[in-house]
Design a protein around this motif. Sequence first.
Motif, short mmCIF file in Angstrom:
data_model
loop_
_atom_site.label_atom_id
_atom_site.label_comp_id
_atom_site.label_asym_id
_atom_site.label_seq_id
_atom_site.Cartn_x
_atom_site.Cartn_y
_atom_site.Cartn_z
N LEU A 455 5.90 -2.70 16.20
CA LEU A 455 5.15 -3.14 15.05
C LEU A 455 5.42 -3.87 13.67
O LEU A 455 5.60 -2.50 12.69
CB LEU A 455 4.63 -1.70 14.78
CG LEU A 455 3.77 -1.04 16.11
CD1 LEU A 455 2.81 -0.17 15.73
CD2 LEU A 455 2.46 -2.24 16.62
N GLY A 456 6.04 -4.93 13.89
CA GLY A 456 6.06 -5.46 12.15
C GLY A 456 5.76 -5.97 11.28
O GLY A 456 5.19 -5.37 10.15
N TRP A 457 3.46 -5.19 11.72
CA TRP A 457 2.87 -5.92 11.13
C TRP A 457 2.41 -4.24 9.93
O TRP A 457 2.04 -4.03 9.19
CB TRP A 457 1.32 -5.80 11.84
CG TRP A 457 0.70 -5.07 12.46
CD1 TRP A 457 1.28 -4.71 13.98
CD2 TRP A 457 -0.27 -3.95 12.00
NE1 TRP A 457 0.75 -4.01 14.21
CE2 TRP A 457 -0.64 -3.06 12.99
CE3 TRP A 457 -0.49 -3.60 11.51
CZ2 TRP A 457 -0.96 -2.23 12.89
CZ3 TRP A 457 -1.48 -2.36 11.39
CH2 TRP A 457 -1.95 -1.69 12.07
N LEU A 458 2.72 -3.54 10.58
CA LEU A 458 2.78 -1.81 10.35
C LEU A 458 3.69 -1.01 9.54
O LEU A 458 3.75 -0.63 8.32
CB LEU A 458 2.51 -1.21 11.67
CG LEU A 458 2.47 0.56 11.11
CD1 LEU A 458 1.27 1.30 10.03
CD2 LEU A 458 2.52 1.75 11.82
N ALA A 459 4.92 -1.82 9.97
CA ALA A 459 6.43 -2.02 8.67
C ALA A 459 5.81 -2.61 7.50
O ALA A 459 5.85 -2.69 6.17
CB ALA A 459 7.87 -3.01 9.77
N LEU A 460 5.14 -3.72 7.30
CA LEU A 460 4.29 -4.55 6.48
C LEU A 460 3.57 -3.66 5.29
O LEU A 460 4.05 -4.02 4.29
CB LEU A 460 4.63 -6.31 6.95
CG LEU A 460 4.63 -7.07 7.41
CD1 LEU A 460 4.77 -7.85 7.89
CD2 LEU A 460 6.24 -7.08 6.29
N VAL A 461 2.47 -3.21 5.97
CA VAL A 461 1.65 -2.34 5.73
C VAL A 461 2.26 -1.39 4.94
O VAL A 461 2.15 -0.89 3.80
CB VAL A 461 0.23 -1.56 6.09
CG1 VAL A 461 -0.04 -1.04 5.65
CG2 VAL A 461 -0.17 -3.29 6.70
N MET A 462 3.05 -0.88 5.38
CA MET A 462 4.72 0.31 4.47
C MET A 462 4.64 0.20 3.41
O MET A 462 4.79 0.54 2.37
CB MET A 462 5.24 1.26 5.78
CG MET A 462 4.46 1.91 7.00
SD MET A 462 5.53 2.42 8.14
CE MET A 462 6.49 3.65 7.50
N ALA A 463 5.49 -1.14 3.79
CA ALA A 463 6.35 -1.87 2.68
C ALA A 463 5.15 -1.85 1.37
O ALA A 463 5.41 -1.23 0.11
CB ALA A 463 7.07 -2.97 3.10
N ALA A 464 3.90 -2.77 1.07
CA ALA A 464 3.55 -2.98 0.54
C ALA A 464 2.70 -1.59 -0.28
O ALA A 464 3.05 -1.27 -1.48
CB ALA A 464 2.27 -3.93 1.48
N ASN A 465 2.83 -0.43 0.78
CA ASN A 465 2.48 0.42 0.01
C ASN A 465 3.00 1.12 -0.28
O ASN A 465 3.06 2.42 -1.68
CB ASN A 465 1.63 1.73 1.15
CG ASN A 465 0.38 1.32 1.37
OD1 ASN A 465 -1.04 1.70 0.95
ND2 ASN A 465 0.09 0.71 2.69
N THR A 466 3.84 1.61 -0.61
CA THR A 466 5.71 1.92 -0.77
C THR A 466 5.45 0.87 -2.81
O THR A 466 5.63 2.01 -3.18
CB THR A 466 6.73 1.50 -0.06
OG1 THR A 466 6.77 2.42 1.12
CG2 THR A 466 7.57 2.15 -0.79
N VAL A 467 5.39 -0.04 -2.79
CA VAL A 467 5.30 -0.95 -3.78
C VAL A 467 4.44 0.00 -4.41
O VAL A 467 4.56 0.41 -5.32
CB VAL A 467 5.32 -2.22 -3.47
CG1 VAL A 467 5.39 -2.71 -4.73
CG2 VAL A 467 6.18 -2.70 -3.00
#
Length: 524
Positions: A455-467
């Motif tokens: 689930l690469g798209w979910l990992a990107l969402v998580m990265a954006a939210n971490t920032v």
Amino acid sequence: MTGGGVIQSIDYAAVAAPLVLALVAGLVLLLDAFLPARPGGARVLGLVTLGGMVAALAVVAVQAAGGGTRRTFCVPASLAGASATGRAAPASCSFVADRFSLVIAAVVLAAGVVVVLLSMTEIATGRDGGPAERGRIPAGEWYFLLLATLTGAVLLPASRDLIMLVVSLELVSLPVFALTALRRHDGRAAEAALKLFLVSVVSTAVTLFGVSLLYGVTGSVHLDRIDAALRTAGDMTGGIAGSAAGDMARVTVVAIVLVASGFAFKIAAVPFHFWAGDVYRGAPVPVAALLSVVSKASGFAGLILLLTYALPGKAALWAPGVAVVAALTMTAGNVLAMRQRGAVRLLAWSSVAQSGYILAPLAVYAVAPRAAVGASVAYLVFYAAMNLIAFAVVLLVARLPGGQDLEAYRGLALRSPAAGLSLAFALVCLAGLPPGLAGLFAKIVVFRAVVDGGLGWLALVMAANTVAGLYYYIAWTARLFAPSAAGESRTVPTRAAAGVAVAVTVAVTVVFSVAPQVVLSVSG
């Protein structure tokens, strides 16, 4: 049962931890009724409650050290019926003390110890820091309700049938209404309790409706039999009339959605998150900590049991929905947290965002079942320790005039180094930055599970939210080291119980930062 010649035996060793809590709750009521009214009475009740927590935690530790799985309240194999292969089905048990349930119970009880320490400080003072009668909390009722909630929280992860799951969940939820409103003449607390009550009633109704449909489709309340019945129905679809098979499939989907939605209320996942800010802000700080850690851990335990024990064969159906809800939850929580100017409300919406991170690994359960559950549980353990530090310091600062506002924390690390540095450590942990390595390890575990699950798209969402999370965590941390306003030299009033709570949670989080394998080994 005795009428049919069957006597069900009970393994008291398996249920020892919740039994200890229930007995101590009864003892607290008796002591509250018969102890003479003296200034130190509340402290005695607090110490008895604390002793019960420690005893239950010791029981869980002994069970974990012994290894193996203990089961009780089982339906005998002779009454279990026949399986799809024609062989006798194995016995199904309503209470199972296995690795998963013991880890969650340990988290709940350790958090309970901290909440009791915070409660001893809260009960000793009024809202404004003095022994104001209007703000006085009845200690006996408080500790009894707290023990009742924790009894349900320990029972829930060991529940293996729908009835016990729902009853345990309500035992966690119902006492919290009273705890929230237990401070007399506090309109904000009463409003928070009413909102929490209404939300919980709706979630319970939704959950029970879904449970009834699930029972109607499968004919069983035990989680393992529900899974077996759904798999058997899927294998036999070809022999069922097309319309009947279609109807059964649709009812199953509705049941899954309803039951999962009920648990989503409990963990404040989007779109059922709207109550968190007002309830956390209106409740006493120890209750907010209870909701943030104990109630959330129980809700996630129930959700994980439902999805991975009763519905693993339907993972392809529910996993995409979990992924979407996780993404929306972490995003909404972070966006709302950025707008807050009060410490408790910020932690409330931060807690919503953290729910999204805990949910995320479950979205890859169909691909990597063990890694998904392990990542969620590991993040939950890390999060519990970090969040309790923040609430412990917030309790101390809230006793200052205007202590609910973030501006009250300006220069805290300079005025009260112990409290300020402890809160700074908690915030950088929650942000996932060094030296708060516990938070960093927690996020790495979740990222790895999600990426390995495809689930690469979910990992990107998580990265954006971490920032995004860095913004409000770092802004709050910066306030701690900023110069205080002119003439501002107030130090945080110290309380022994709250100080112990801060010290214990900081020590545990430091251990998790230095040796994260302590958590990863038990949750993997």
